[in-house]
Design a protein around this motif. Structure first.
Motif, PDB file in Angstrom:
ATOM      1  N   VAL A  19      72.181  71.909   3.095  1.00 36.21           N
ATOM      2  CA  VAL A  19      71.410  70.968   2.280  1.00 36.21           C
ATOM      3  C   VAL A  19      71.084  69.713   3.083  1.00 36.21           C
ATOM      4  CG1 VAL A  19      71.518  69.436   0.275  1.00 36.21           C
ATOM      5  CG2 VAL A  19      72.283  71.803   0.072  1.00 36.21           C
ATOM      6  N   ILE A  20      72.077  69.200   3.808  1.00 37.57           N
ATOM      7  CA  ILE A  20      71.868  68.009   4.633  1.00 37.57           C
ATOM      8  C   ILE A  20      70.766  68.257   5.661  1.00 37.57           C
ATOM      9  CG2 ILE A  20      72.928  66.581   6.430  1.00 37.57           C
ATOM     10  CD1 ILE A  20      75.550  66.795   4.878  1.00 37.57           C
ATOM     11  N   SER A  67      71.241  60.700  12.710  1.00 38.42           N
ATOM     12  CA  SER A  67      72.292  60.973  11.720  1.00 38.42           C
ATOM     13  C   SER A  67      72.728  62.429  11.784  1.00 38.42           C
ATOM     14  CB  SER A  67      71.796  60.636  10.310  1.00 38.42           C
ATOM     15  OG  SER A  67      71.527  59.263  10.170  1.00 38.42           O
ATOM     16  N   LEU A  68      71.768  63.327  11.957  1.00 37.68           N
ATOM     17  CA  LEU A  68      72.090  64.747  12.047  1.00 37.68           C
ATOM     18  C   LEU A  68      72.949  65.018  13.282  1.00 37.68           C
ATOM     19  CD1 LEU A  68      71.391  67.405  10.527  1.00 37.68           C
ATOM     20  CD2 LEU A  68      69.590  67.758  12.226  1.00 37.68           C
ATOM     21  N   LEU A  69      72.584  64.434  14.414  1.00 44.22           N
ATOM     22  CA  LEU A  69      73.361  64.617  15.640  1.00 44.22           C
ATOM     23  C   LEU A  69      74.774  64.054  15.489  1.00 44.22           C
ATOM     24  CD1 LEU A  69      70.672  63.685  18.328  1.00 44.22           C
ATOM     25  CD2 LEU A  69      71.464  65.971  17.692  1.00 44.22           C
ATOM     26  N   LEU A 224      79.179  59.292  -2.318  1.00 44.72           N
ATOM     27  CA  LEU A 224      78.748  60.514  -1.632  1.00 44.72           C
ATOM     28  C   LEU A 224      78.014  60.108  -0.352  1.00 44.72           C
ATOM     29  CD1 LEU A 224      77.417  62.439  -4.778  1.00 44.72           C
ATOM     30  CD2 LEU A 224      79.643  62.707  -3.643  1.00 44.72           C
ATOM     31  N   PHE A 225      78.797  59.645   0.627  1.00 42.05           N
ATOM     32  CA  PHE A 225      78.199  59.045   1.817  1.00 42.05           C
ATOM     33  C   PHE A 225      77.289  60.035   2.547  1.00 42.05           C
ATOM     34  CE2 PHE A 225      78.133  57.968   6.333  1.00 42.05           C
ATOM     35  CZ  PHE A 225      77.719  56.646   6.279  1.00 42.05           C
ATOM     36  N   GLU A 226      77.750  61.263   2.731  1.00 38.52           N
ATOM     37  CA  GLU A 226      76.962  62.240   3.474  1.00 38.52           C
ATOM     38  C   GLU A 226      75.628  62.513   2.780  1.00 38.52           C
ATOM     39  OE1 GLU A 226      80.002  62.730   2.388  1.00 38.52           O
ATOM     40  OE2 GLU A 226      81.327  62.919   4.133  1.00 38.52           O
ATOM     41  N   ILE A 227      75.670  62.594   1.435  1.00 33.44           N
ATOM     42  CA  ILE A 227      74.447  62.878   0.692  1.00 33.44           C
ATOM     43  C   ILE A 227      73.499  61.683   0.717  1.00 33.44           C
ATOM     44  CG2 ILE A 227      73.486  63.514  -1.543  1.00 33.44           C
ATOM     45  CD1 ILE A 227      75.028  65.738  -0.159  1.00 33.44           C
TER      46      ILE A 227
END
Length: 307
Positions: A19-20, A67-69, A224-227
């Motif tokens: 999802v991320i 952010s993804l890396l 929900l930090f990651e979301i």
């Protein structure tokens, strides 16, 4: 709070990771669409309006990719936190400056415009920069349990930052609706029924900004930090699409020829000399806040491309 201090690859499920990645991909795709639209729409590629739009849109892929890396340990967390801050500052402040840059079309008081510009700059210097420094420190100085006192401070200040920035965006977009509502009946004399359509578009812009900001705040306060990190670029890419569409239509309406008698000069007041002295304002865009009519000697921009 692994997401706030380092990678999350070992702490989230495969479905959440997918999802991320998917949300980040949509954000980058939206950014590419906006680039195409900007370069097809703007004939004069200069001025605060153009460069702030480019800045805001460039921040979206920078924030998304970095952010993804960082999340999946594909790059060091410390250096990536610096890149993330740069992307966040470009995305948020650039978008606020873009919305501000067209406010002179509906606000005739130069003092109000200067106060609004000071608000945007002050928000960057005294809110975004301190929170960004805390985020960098949080990623460089991690304790054995991945949490430090910096983490607690960062968590609280980040929530405050998001609320304050959302309030700023609501003020900027709300001013378009308020000022246009006050002047639209006078402008209809020269601009016709398009004025009502423009009012509906400005209201839609305001509703979209408020709804997206509220959804982002809810996710933020749900811890929900990651979301929320995933969701932020998507939210700002959607807002940027809507804002560029509506503001380009506003510029086109102001620059187009009227279909009725010219308004008396006294209907709306603004010292035109201030227009010439304002380095942040486009010198080739007429102002409805200054006059009810249009400036026939000004070039008409290209037709806005729907994005």
């Amino acid at each position: 709070m692994a997401g706030e201090t380092g990678p999350i690859a070992d702490t989230v499920s495969l479905s959440i990771s997918m999802v991320i990645a998917g949300l980040f991909a949509i954000s980058v795709y939206n950014s590419l669409e906006i680039y195409i639209s900007i370069y097809r729409t703007f004939r004069r590629r200069q001025g605060l309006y153009f460069w702030s739009a480019i800045c805001a849109n460039t921040g979206i892929p920078i924030l998304s990719v970095s952010s993804l890396l960082r999340f999946f340990a594909l790059a060091p967390a410390g250096p990536m936190s610096i890149v993330i801050d740069i992307g966040w500052w470009m995305m948020v402040t650039g978008q606020s400056l873009m919305v501000y840059s067209r406010l002179h079309l509906v606000i005739g008081d130069p003092r109000k415009l200067r106060w609004l510009l000071c608000m945007v700059i002050g928000m960057f210097l005294f809110v975004q920069v301190p929170v960004g420094i805390l985020f960098i420190a949080n990623n460089y100085y991690r304790g054995p349990n991945m949490e430090t006192p910096i983490t607690t401070v960062f968590d609280g200040t980040e929530k405050t930052q998001l609320v304050v920035l959302s309030l700023q965006e609501v003020i900027l977009s709300g001013l378009y609706v308020y000022e246009w509502a006050n002047m639209r009946k006078q402008i209809e004399i020269t601009k016709g029924r398009k004025v009502q359509t423009m009012f509906h578009e400005l209201v839609t812009l305001f509703v979209v900004v408020v709804a997206l900001d509220i959804s982002l705040i809810i996710i933020q306060f749900a811890n929900l930090f990651e979301i929320q990190v995933t969701y932020k670029p998507l939210v700002y890419s959607i807002k940027l699409k809507v804002e560029t569409f509506v503001l380009n239509n506003l510029v086109e309406l102001v620059s187009s020829g009227g279909n009725g008698p010219e308004l008396p000069r006294g209907l709306m007041t603004m010292d035109r000399a201030v227009h010439d002295d304002d380095p942040w304002r486009s010198r080739r865009t007429p102002s409805l806040g200054a006059r009810g009519g249009n400036d026939s000697e000004l070039p008409v921009p290209k037709k806005t491309v729907s994005i």
